[in-house]
Design an enzyme around this catalytic site. Structure first.
Site, PDB file in Angstrom:
ATOM      1  N   ASP A  20      14.178   5.699  -0.383  1.00 46.26           N
ATOM      2  CA  ASP A  20      13.723   4.430   0.187  1.00 46.26           C
ATOM      3  C   ASP A  20      14.318   4.154   1.564  1.00 46.26           C
ATOM      4  O   ASP A  20      13.757   3.374   2.342  1.00 46.26           O
ATOM      5  CB  ASP A  20      14.077   3.276  -0.751  1.00 46.26           C
ATOM      6  N   GLN A  24      14.205   4.674 -15.534  1.00 41.06           N
ATOM      7  CA  GLN A  24      15.206   5.098 -14.552  1.00 41.06           C
ATOM      8  C   GLN A  24      16.617   5.016 -15.114  1.00 41.06           C
ATOM      9  O   GLN A  24      17.455   5.875 -14.830  1.00 41.06           O
ATOM     10  CB  GLN A  24      15.085   4.238 -13.297  1.00 41.06           C
ATOM     11  N   MET A  44      30.686   1.807   1.057  1.00 40.25           N
ATOM     12  CA  MET A  44      30.954   2.231   2.418  1.00 40.25           C
ATOM     13  C   MET A  44      31.042   1.010   3.323  1.00 40.25           C
ATOM     14  O   MET A  44      30.175   0.134   3.282  1.00 40.25           O
ATOM     15  CB  MET A  44      29.845   3.162   2.919  1.00 40.25           C
ATOM     16  N   TYR A  47      -0.144  -1.311 -29.437  1.00 42.56           N
ATOM     17  CA  TYR A  47      -1.342  -1.300 -28.594  1.00 42.56           C
ATOM     18  C   TYR A  47      -1.406  -0.078 -27.677  1.00 42.56           C
ATOM     19  O   TYR A  47      -2.388   0.098 -26.956  1.00 42.56           O
ATOM     20  CB  TYR A  47      -1.407  -2.589 -27.770  1.00 42.56           C
ATOM     21  N   GLU A  86      28.843   5.258  -4.451  1.00 46.11           N
ATOM     22  CA  GLU A  86      27.905   4.292  -5.020  1.00 46.11           C
ATOM     23  C   GLU A  86      28.655   3.003  -5.339  1.00 46.11           C
ATOM     24  O   GLU A  86      29.644   3.012  -6.080  1.00 46.11           O
ATOM     25  CB  GLU A  86      27.253   4.852  -6.280  1.00 46.11           C
ATOM     26  N   LEU A 115      18.593   7.256  -8.101  1.00 45.74           N
ATOM     27  CA  LEU A 115      17.790   8.445  -8.400  1.00 45.74           C
ATOM     28  C   LEU A 115      17.876   9.515  -7.325  1.00 45.74           C
ATOM     29  O   LEU A 115      18.133  10.691  -7.618  1.00 45.74           O
ATOM     30  CB  LEU A 115      16.329   8.043  -8.596  1.00 45.74           C
TER      31      LEU A 115
END
Length: 522
Positions: free
Chosen positions: A293, A115, A139, A209, A33, A13
Site C-alpha cells: 500500500d 489476514q 521507526m 447461506y 512493526e 502482509l
C-alpha cells in the site's frame, strides 16, 4: 548501531511476505512493526493462484489451506442475506462467474483466509528462516547514505531508543507511508473517493447461506446500502457506504437488517477506511523501495489487486536483492524493480476503476480501458525492463496466459512434466536460480560453459532428458521455440529471454544475455 542486510518497515502482509522471501533466499532481514500482533479487524482474505505459487516455493503452501479446484468468488445483489437474491454480478463484464478462473494455468488454486490467520503463519515461517522480527517497535526517523540506510527506532513498551543500519530498506508501511512522504514521492490516480465504515461480527447461523456458493452480497434496501461478506470462519463483515458514526445499538440494527431474519450474532470490532486510488510515481529512491500500500493504494476488489499486488512486489524484489548482495549482480538490477512493478500497479489501478464495482465512483473517467480477465491480470501480466529481452512496446500489458506461449516478460507457463520419476509443475523449477530450458545439446553445452564463467547461479534443464513434457503440450508449443531453441527463466519465474532456434555462437550469445538481464559488471 545494529546491522542487517535488509530493513523492512511494516510487519503486515507485505512486510512479512518480504521477510519470508528474503529469508528463504538466505538474505538477512529485520522487520520493524509498531504493533505487537495482527489487526483485530481483518482486511484481506483472498489470495490468488500466483500468490500461492510464491508461498509454495518457500514451503508455506501446505500450511495455507487452498480452495477446492474450480471454486470462484461469486457476488450477488440482494435485499438481505436471508431475503431475495436479485442477481449475480461478474467481476469483469462478459466473463461468467463459472469461467473466470485460472486453475488450469497454475498448480495452485488460491486461498480464502482471513489476514489475521495468514499473518501468524508468515511470522512463524519468517522466524524459521532467520528473520529478526521486532514487534512493538516504531521507526522515528531514517537517513539514506551512499552505501546504507540508517533508522532511529523506539520500543513502544519501554521507550528504549536505538539505531540500525541496513544495506537496503523496504517500506511496507501502508497507504499513509511515513517513508514515502519523507522521500517526497507524489502519487497519481483517481485519488480520494469517500470514507467508509465497517463492522465485524460472528454469526454461525449465517454460514448456512453459503451452501449456494455465493460469499459476497451487495445489500440494497431502503435505509441500508451496504456490502456483506464472510471470512469463512463464522466471522462476517458489513461495510457501509457512508462515514456515519454508529453506536452499538445502531450497529446491531444494521447487521440484523442485512441478515434479513432473526439470528444470533456478536459484534467483534469496527473499522474505518478510505476508498481511494493512488499510485506512487516511483517505487524506489536510492536504497529505499516502496512495496504494498505504500506504493499503490487500491480499494478491496474481487481480483485481490491490493494485497496480492503487494506480495508480488516483494517476490520480484527479493531475488534481485539476493543477486546483488550475494552474487555480485550490479545495482542496475535493482532499478528494474521500479521499471517492472510501477506500470503493473498503474494497470491494476486502471482495471479496478474500469470495472462495474468501482466505475460508478469515478464518473466514467476510465470507461474506455480494455478490461482484462482474472487469468490475464494474475498470470498473464507483462513486465518490461532491462532484465527482460524481447518484451516490445507493441505488446499489451496483459493477456490470457495460454496465448503468451513463453513470451519474455511473462510468467513461464505451467505444464505438468515428469522429472526424476515424479510429476511436477514447471512452476516449481523456476523458483531459485536462472534456468535455461532446451531440448538442444548445443544450448546445454553453452549453458554449462557460461555457468562456470559467471557468479550468477545458472541451471540447465534438458527437455527430454531432465524433464519430459506431455505429448499434448510439448515444450516447443508451451514456450514458443523450435526444437533447437531455448528459454531462459528468471528466479521469479518470469521468462527473461528466448531463442527460437540455434545460433552460431550460443555460449557467446548466452553470456551476453546473462550480462544484461542480471546487470553483471564488465
Amino acid at each position: 548501531m545494529q546491522q542487517t542486510d535488509i530493513l523492512i518497515i511494516g510487519g503486515s502482509l507485505v512486510g512479512l511476505s518480504a521477510a519470508v522471501f528474503l529469508g528463504w533466499r538466505g538474505v538477512s532481514a529485520t522487520v520493524i512493526e509498531k504493533h505487537t500482533g495482527s489487526s483485530p479487524h481483518p482486511r484481506a482474505m483472498g489470495y490468488t493462484e500466483h500468490t500461492l505459487e510464491f508461498f509454495r516455493a518457500t514451503g508455506l503452501d501446505e500450511k495455507v489451506p487452498q480452495v477446492a479446484p474450480g471454486t470462484r468468488l461469486r457476488r450477488t445483489r440482494a435485499i438481505s442475506l436471508a431475503g431475495e437474491w436479485i442477481g449475480e454480478t461478474p467481476w469483469t463484464p462478459g466473463e461468467s462467474p463459472e469461467n473466470d478462473g485460472t486453475s488450469a494455468a497454475s498448480p495452485c488454486t488460491g486461498a480464502a483466509v482471513a489476514q489475521d490467520v495468514l499473518e501468524p503463519l508468515l511470522r512463524e515461517r519468517a522466524r524459521e528462516l532467520g528473520t529478526d522480527l521486532r514487534l512493538g517497535v516504531e521507526m522515528l526517523s531514517f537517513e539514506q547514505y551512499g552505501d546504507s540506510v540508517t533508522v532511529h527506532v523506539r520500543e513502544r513498551a519501554t521507550g528504549a531508543e536505538y539505531g540500525m543500519r541496513a544495506r537496503y530498506l523496504i517500506a511496507a508501511d501502508g497507504a499513509d507511508s511515513f517513508v514515502r512522504e519523507r522521500l517526497g514521492i507524489a502519487r497519481q490516480g483517481v485519488g480520494y473517493l469517500r470514507t467508509m465504515r465497517s463492522v465485524l461480527f460472528r454469526c454461525r447461523e449465517a454460514d448456512a447461506y453459503l451452501d449456494r456458493g455465493i460469499h459476497q452480497f451487495v445489500i440494497e434496501q431502503p435505509g441500508l446500502q451496504a456490502f456483506l461478506t464472510t471470512y469463512g470462519d463464522g466471522r462476517w463483515v458489513l461495510m457501509f457506504h457512508d462515514d456515519d458514526e454508529r453506536d452499538e445499538l445502531a450497529l446491531k440494527a444494521a447487521v440484523a437488517q442485512a441478515l434479513g431474519k432473526p439470528m444470533t450474532f456478536d459484534i467483534l470490532a469496527t473499522g474505518r477506511w478510505e476508498m481511494a486510488g493512488r499510485i506512487a510515481e516511483r517505487y524506489a529512491v536510492g536504497r529505499i523501495f516502496l512495496a504494498g500500500d505504500a506504493a499503490h493504494q487500491l480499494p478491496p476488489t474481487r481480483g485481490g489487486f491490493g494485497a496480492n499486488t503487494g506480495i508480488d512486489d516483494v517476490y520480484n524484489l527479493a531475488w534481485k536483492l539476493e543477486l546483488v548482495l550475494r552474487h555480485g549482480a550490479g545495482d542496475a538490477l535493482l532499478d528494474t524493480y521500479n521499471d517492472e512493478r510501477q506500470p503493473i500497479g498503474w494497470l491494476r489501478h486502471q482495471q479496478t476503476f474500469a470495472r462495474p464495482d468501482y466505475a460508478r465512483w469515478v464518473g466514467g473517467s476510465v470507461d474506455d480501458k480494455l478490461l482484462y480477465s482474472a487469468a490475464a491480470m494474475e498470470l498473464g501480466q507483462l513486465s518490461r525492463s532491462s532484465a527482460v529481452i524481447g518484451a516490445g512496446m507493441d505488446l499489451p500489458p496483459a493477456a490470457e496466459p495460454e496465448t503468451w506461449a513463453g513470451q519474455p516478460g511473462v510468467r513461464a507457463p505451467h505444464v505438468w512434466v515428469k522429472r526424476d520419476g515424479k510429476l511436477i509443475s514447471t512452476i516449481d523449477m523456476f523458483t531459485r536460480n536462472f534456468v535455461l530450458m532446451t531440448p538442444d545439446p548445443t544450448w546445454v553445452t553453452a549453458a554449462r560453459e557460461v555457468a562456470q564463467d559467471i557468479h550468477i547461479p545458472l541451471e540447465c534443464i534438458q527437455v527430454g532428458m531432465d524433464a519430459e513434457f506431455p505429448a499434448d503440450m510439448p515444450f516447443e508449443h508451451a514456450f514458443g521455440v523450435t526444437h533447437e531453441g531455448c528459454s531462459l527463466v528468471r528466479p521469479d519465474g518470469v521468462v527473461a529471454w528466448r531463442s527460437e532456434g540455434r545460433e552460431d555462437k550460443p555460449a557467446r550469445r548466452l553470456r551476453a544475455v546473462m550480462a544484461k538481464v542480471a546487470a553483471l559488471p564488465d
